[in-house]
Design a protein around this motif. Structure first.
Motif, PDB file in Angstrom:
ATOM      1  N   LEU A   1      -1.944   9.026  -5.297  1.00  0.00           N
ATOM      2  CA  LEU A   1      -1.789   7.409  -4.889  1.00  0.00           C
ATOM      3  C   LEU A   1      -0.488   7.241  -4.035  1.00  0.00           C
ATOM      4  N   LEU A   2      -0.687   6.384  -3.019  1.00  0.00           N
ATOM      5  CA  LEU A   2       0.554   5.612  -2.343  1.00  0.00           C
ATOM      6  C   LEU A   2       0.455   4.232  -2.976  1.00  0.00           C
ATOM      7  N   LEU A   3       1.679   3.935  -3.071  1.00  0.00           N
ATOM      8  CA  LEU A   3       1.992   2.294  -3.444  1.00  0.00           C
ATOM      9  C   LEU A   3       3.261   2.118  -3.361  1.00  0.00           C
ATOM     10  N   GLY A   4       3.664   0.657  -3.214  1.00  0.00           N
ATOM     11  CA  GLY A   4       5.012   0.333  -3.128  1.00  0.00           C
ATOM     12  C   GLY A   4       5.225  -1.027  -4.135  1.00  0.00           C
TER      13      GLY A   4
ATOM     14  N   SER B   1       7.097  14.264  -0.448  1.00  0.00           N
ATOM     15  CA  SER B   1       7.096  13.287  -1.660  1.00  0.00           C
ATOM     16  C   SER B   1       7.495  14.074  -2.677  1.00  0.00           C
ATOM     17  N   TRP B   2       7.569  13.349  -3.708  1.00  0.00           N
ATOM     18  CA  TRP B   2       7.963  13.756  -5.321  1.00  0.00           C
ATOM     19  C   TRP B   2       7.591  12.878  -6.169  1.00  0.00           C
ATOM     20  N   GLY B   3       7.918  13.320  -7.462  1.00  0.00           N
ATOM     21  CA  GLY B   3       7.480  12.678  -8.553  1.00  0.00           C
ATOM     22  C   GLY B   3       6.238  12.922  -9.252  1.00  0.00           C
TER      23      GLY B   3
ATOM     24  N   ASN C   1      15.479   1.749  -5.015  1.00  0.00           N
ATOM     25  CA  ASN C   1      15.768   2.150  -6.341  1.00  0.00           C
ATOM     26  C   ASN C   1      14.854   3.241  -6.910  1.00  0.00           C
ATOM     27  N   THR C   2      14.197   3.835  -5.895  1.00  0.00           N
ATOM     28  CA  THR C   2      13.058   4.788  -6.235  1.00  0.00           C
ATOM     29  C   THR C   2      13.367   6.134  -7.036  1.00  0.00           C
ATOM     30  N   TRP C   3      14.510   6.600  -6.851  1.00  0.00           N
ATOM     31  CA  TRP C   3      14.863   8.026  -7.725  1.00  0.00           C
ATOM     32  C   TRP C   3      15.336   7.457  -9.092  1.00  0.00           C
TER      33      TRP C   3
ATOM     34  N   LEU D   1      20.617  -1.000   0.878  1.00  0.00           N
ATOM     35  CA  LEU D   1      21.329   0.082   0.008  1.00  0.00           C
ATOM     36  C   LEU D   1      20.247   0.995  -0.576  1.00  0.00           C
ATOM     37  N   GLU D   2      20.579   2.226  -0.610  1.00  0.00           N
ATOM     38  CA  GLU D   2      19.899   3.361  -1.400  1.00  0.00           C
ATOM     39  C   GLU D   2      20.645   4.238  -2.195  1.00  0.00           C
ATOM     40  N   SER D   3      20.201   4.464  -3.466  1.00  0.00           N
ATOM     41  CA  SER D   3      21.108   4.775  -4.306  1.00  0.00           C
ATOM     42  C   SER D   3      20.357   5.760  -5.290  1.00  0.00           C
TER      43      SER D   3
ATOM     44  N   PRO E   1       0.615  -1.253   0.015  1.00  0.00           N
ATOM     45  CA  PRO E   1       0.130  -0.041  -0.105  1.00  0.00           C
ATOM     46  C   PRO E   1       0.777   1.300   0.008  1.00  0.00           C
ATOM     47  N   THR E   2       2.107   1.120   0.161  1.00  0.00           N
ATOM     48  CA  THR E   2       2.989   2.259   0.340  1.00  0.00           C
ATOM     49  C   THR E   2       4.392   1.848   0.086  1.00  0.00           C
ATOM     50  N   GLY E   3       5.150   2.719  -0.406  1.00  0.00           N
ATOM     51  CA  GLY E   3       6.678   2.508  -0.461  1.00  0.00           C
ATOM     52  C   GLY E   3       7.381   1.890   0.829  1.00  0.00           C
ATOM     53  N   LEU E   4       7.133   2.752   1.787  1.00  0.00           N
ATOM     54  CA  LEU E   4       7.543   2.260   3.021  1.00  0.00           C
ATOM     55  C   LEU E   4       7.007   0.890   3.484  1.00  0.00           C
ATOM     56  N   GLY E   5       5.975   0.320   3.229  1.00  0.00           N
ATOM     57  CA  GLY E   5       5.323  -1.035   3.270  1.00  0.00           C
ATOM     58  C   GLY E   5       6.355  -1.977   2.524  1.00  0.00           C
ATOM     59  N   SER E   6       6.508  -1.268   1.125  1.00  0.00           N
ATOM     60  CA  SER E   6       7.684  -2.270   0.210  1.00  0.00           C
ATOM     61  C   SER E   6       8.909  -2.609   1.031  1.00  0.00           C
ATOM     62  N   ILE E   7       9.206  -1.508   1.649  1.00  0.00           N
ATOM     63  CA  ILE E   7      10.723  -1.552   2.419  1.00  0.00           C
ATOM     64  C   ILE E   7      10.654  -2.743   3.423  1.00  0.00           C
ATOM     65  N   SER E   8       9.328  -2.353   4.434  1.00  0.00           N
ATOM     66  CA  SER E   8       9.625  -3.220   5.596  1.00  0.00           C
ATOM     67  C   SER E   8       9.105  -4.543   4.970  1.00  0.00           C
TER      68      SER E   8
ATOM     69  N   GLU F   1      10.479  -0.123  -5.204  1.00  0.00           N
ATOM     70  CA  GLU F   1      10.280   1.411  -5.889  1.00  0.00           C
ATOM     71  C   GLU F   1       8.986   1.748  -5.041  1.00  0.00           C
ATOM     72  N   ALA F   2       9.111   3.043  -4.565  1.00  0.00           N
ATOM     73  CA  ALA F   2       7.894   3.668  -4.009  1.00  0.00           C
ATOM     74  C   ALA F   2       7.101   4.293  -5.138  1.00  0.00           C
ATOM     75  N   GLY F   3       6.207   3.496  -5.523  1.00  0.00           N
ATOM     76  CA  GLY F   3       5.421   3.734  -6.832  1.00  0.00           C
ATOM     77  C   GLY F   3       4.543   5.095  -6.373  1.00  0.00           C
ATOM     78  N   THR F   4       4.501   5.461  -5.097  1.00  0.00           N
ATOM     79  CA  THR F   4       3.802   6.791  -4.981  1.00  0.00           C
ATOM     80  C   THR F   4       4.721   7.959  -5.682  1.00  0.00           C
ATOM     81  N   LYS F   5       5.691   7.778  -6.120  1.00  0.00           N
ATOM     82  CA  LYS F   5       6.506   8.667  -6.699  1.00  0.00           C
ATOM     83  C   LYS F   5       6.284   8.767  -8.117  1.00  0.00           C
ATOM     84  N   TYR F   6       7.219   8.322  -9.041  1.00  0.00           N
ATOM     85  CA  TYR F   6       7.081   8.423 -10.456  1.00  0.00           C
ATOM     86  C   TYR F   6       6.322   7.576 -11.240  1.00  0.00           C
TER      87      TYR F   6
ATOM     88  N   VAL G   1      20.064   6.728   4.748  1.00  0.00           N
ATOM     89  CA  VAL G   1      18.942   6.305   4.090  1.00  0.00           C
ATOM     90  C   VAL G   1      17.764   6.942   4.452  1.00  0.00           C
ATOM     91  N   TYR G   2      16.781   6.682   3.534  1.00  0.00           N
ATOM     92  CA  TYR G   2      15.195   7.297   3.896  1.00  0.00           C
ATOM     93  C   TYR G   2      14.744   6.966   5.464  1.00  0.00           C
ATOM     94  N   GLY G   3      14.620   8.181   6.086  1.00  0.00           N
ATOM     95  CA  GLY G   3      14.408   8.397   7.544  1.00  0.00           C
ATOM     96  C   GLY G   3      13.478   7.067   7.906  1.00  0.00           C
TER      97      GLY G   3
HETATM   98  C1  LIG Z   1       8.877   8.393  -0.606  1.00  0.00           C
HETATM   99  C2  LIG Z   1      10.128   7.399  -0.394  1.00  0.00           C
HETATM  100  C3  LIG Z   1       9.869   6.164   0.015  1.00  0.00           C
HETATM  101  C4  LIG Z   1       8.451   5.678   0.790  1.00  0.00           C
HETATM  102  O1  LIG Z   1       7.374   5.724  -0.253  1.00  0.00           O
HETATM  103  P1  LIG Z   1       5.866   6.185   0.602  1.00  0.00           P
HETATM  104  O2  LIG Z   1       5.137   5.575  -0.730  1.00  0.00           O
HETATM  105  O3  LIG Z   1       5.738   7.663   0.701  1.00  0.00           O
HETATM  106  O4  LIG Z   1       5.773   5.442   1.778  1.00  0.00           O
HETATM  107  C5  LIG Z   1      10.685   5.338   0.148  1.00  0.00           C
HETATM  108  N1  LIG Z   1      12.076   5.590  -0.623  1.00  0.00           N
HETATM  109  C6  LIG Z   1      12.320   6.819  -0.913  1.00  0.00           C
HETATM  110  C7  LIG Z   1      13.759   6.728  -1.647  1.00  0.00           C
HETATM  111  C8  LIG Z   1      11.282   7.694  -0.999  1.00  0.00           C
HETATM  112  O5  LIG Z   1      11.494   8.933  -1.531  1.00  0.00           O
END
Ligand SMILES: *Cc1c(COP(=O)(O)O)cnc(C)c1O
Length: 402
Positions: free
Chosen positions: A217-220, A338-340, A185-187, A154-156, A85-92, A205-210, A111-113
């Motif tokens: 929307l929020l997505l991972g 956020s961004w994208g 690899n979100t960026w 890693l986050e790059s 449901p979120t990018g953060l959810g994908s990471i965890s 990939e935080a699909g929330t962005k690009y 790393v992303y806070g």
């Molecule tokens: C925004 C972001 C996330 C988290 O995405 P959300 O959908 O906002 O939870 C994770 N990693 C990076 C690098 C991000 O910029």
């Protein structure tokens, strides 16, 4: 859905246009229909009892979810993808699919806070110990590996401070010690960095962005190679954290224009960064395509493009009052996380996270910019006027020294 073999001969723009749809199975309509729901009706008792079929209940996915998963798998060259449901959810989810009680894991300092927060506050309770490393460590990460190290995250580039990491060097060490790798690899998106081709086990990939691209929307999206895919899928199945079908449908639509939008973001970000570099108020540009950015040569070596998010550091004469005046009155570059999306954003790099920043010898404010789709001339004028407000709070003597 188009079979992989149909798409392998095409370039990214064509693949993005063809992914996840099959008009001959959609009554001729170009786009797939949207499936929402919980209950799935089974044809017989055996099917019901054996949880038969690919879709046997809503938490096991739906054609809409599977469509986006399969499209992402195709695009990333992974063995499989699951959505969150979120990018953060994908990471965890990615981390949970790898670690167990008693493990030690490594993450870059910048790393992303929220990723650091998850590790420090949730994983710790389950006996997983996190250690933070210099994102520019490269092959020397070997010295940090312990017998119980199970994961290198890693986050790059890293959030806000934009260090590009030496992914191949870190992957090589990880493979030697049978440690798994997860990359945020979100960026870059898979269009500019093919994580699995570089040996990354799980890419997020935080699909929330690009991918979404419109801040609605929020997505991972989490993709894995064959080594990590079974554990990722079974962890996902056990947790029941799925995105809603509408968001998946929007994300699939976002994929159609992903290349167009990131290339436009890249083009404009380069113009803005060059313009900013020439400004007297600016101390340093942290954009991977610029030599001043830590890891720039690695970006040149490994990445095929840059996107629309970068940081610049102001000279140190400016006050908080000046910064407030500059940021709060911007007409194009808004204050927001956020961004994208299509709108430009300009925010201070979080000063409370400075302890997580690697080498920060600058005293001036740092600002992170997200370049939106507005006209470049309007963007430049907005920044120009912002700098005038920033400077108006500085005494004439100090202004003369700019
Ligand atoms: C925004 C972001 C996330 C988290 O995405 P959300 O959908 O906002 O939870 C994770 N990693 C990076 C690098 C991000 O910029």
């Amino acid at each position: 859905m188009h079979a992989s073999k149909d798409l392998s001969e095409f370039n990214a723009g064509t693949v993005l246009s063809l992914l996840g749809r099959n008009p001959s199975k959609q009554e001729g309509f170009l786009n797939p229909s949207l499936y929402k729901g919980s209950t799935v009706i089974h044809p017989n008792l055996e099917s019901l009892e054996s949880l038969g079929g690919r879709f046997w209940y809503g938490t096991a996915g739906s054609p809409t979810i599977a469509n986006l998963e399969d499209s992402w798998t195709e695009l990333t060259g992974a063995a499989g993808t699951v959505l969150s449901p979120t990018g953060l959810g994908s990471i965890s989810l990615a981390i949970l699919s790898v670690v167990k009680h008693g493990d030690h894991i490594l993450l870059p300092i910048s790393v992303y806070g929220p990723t650091a927060n998850f590790c420090n506050n949730v994983l710790r309770k389950f006996g997983v110990n996190s250690e933070f490393y210099d994102p520019l460590i490269g092959k020397d990460i070997e010295e940090l590996i312990k017998t119980n190290t199970s994961l290198i995250f890693l986050e790059s580039p890293c959030s806000q401070t934009m260090e590009i990491q030496d992914v191949p060097a870190i992957v090589k060490v990880a493979k030697k010690h049978n440690v798994k790798t997860v990359l945020d690899n979100t960026w870059a998106t898979p269009l500019f960095f093919k994580a699995h081709d570089y040996g990354i086990d799980i890419s997020v990939e935080a699909g929330t962005k690009y991918v979404g691209g419109h801040s609605d929307l929020l997505l991972g999206l989490t993709s894995a190679n064959s080594r990590c895919w079974p554990a990722l899928r079974s962890t996902y199945d056990a947790m029941g954290m799925l995105p809603g079908a509408d968001d998946c449908h929007l994300a699939l639509r976002g994929l159609r224009t992903l290349q167009l939008r990131v290339k436009e973001a890249e083009r404009k970000a380069l113009i803005l960064a060059e313009w900013l570099e020439a400004r007297n108020e600016v101390e340093r540009i942290l954009h991977p395509a610029f030599e001043d950015c830590p890891g720039h040569s690695l970006w040149v070596r490994d990445y095929s493009g840059s996107t629309g998010v970068f940081t610049f550091i102001l000279k140190d004469q400016f006050s908080r009052a000046g910064l407030k005046d500059m940021l709060e009155k911007m007409q194009i570059f808004k204050l927001g996380y956020s961004w994208g999306g299509y709108e430009s954003l300009l925010i201070p790099v979080n000063s409370t996270s400075r302890d997580r920043i690697r080498t920060w010898s600058h005293f001036g404010y740092a600002l992170r910019i997200q370049v939106g789709l507005e006209d470049i001339d309007d963007q430049l004028r907005d920044l120009e006027m912002g700098f005038e407000r920033l400077k108006s709070h500085v005494s004439d003597v100090l202004q003369a020294r700019l």
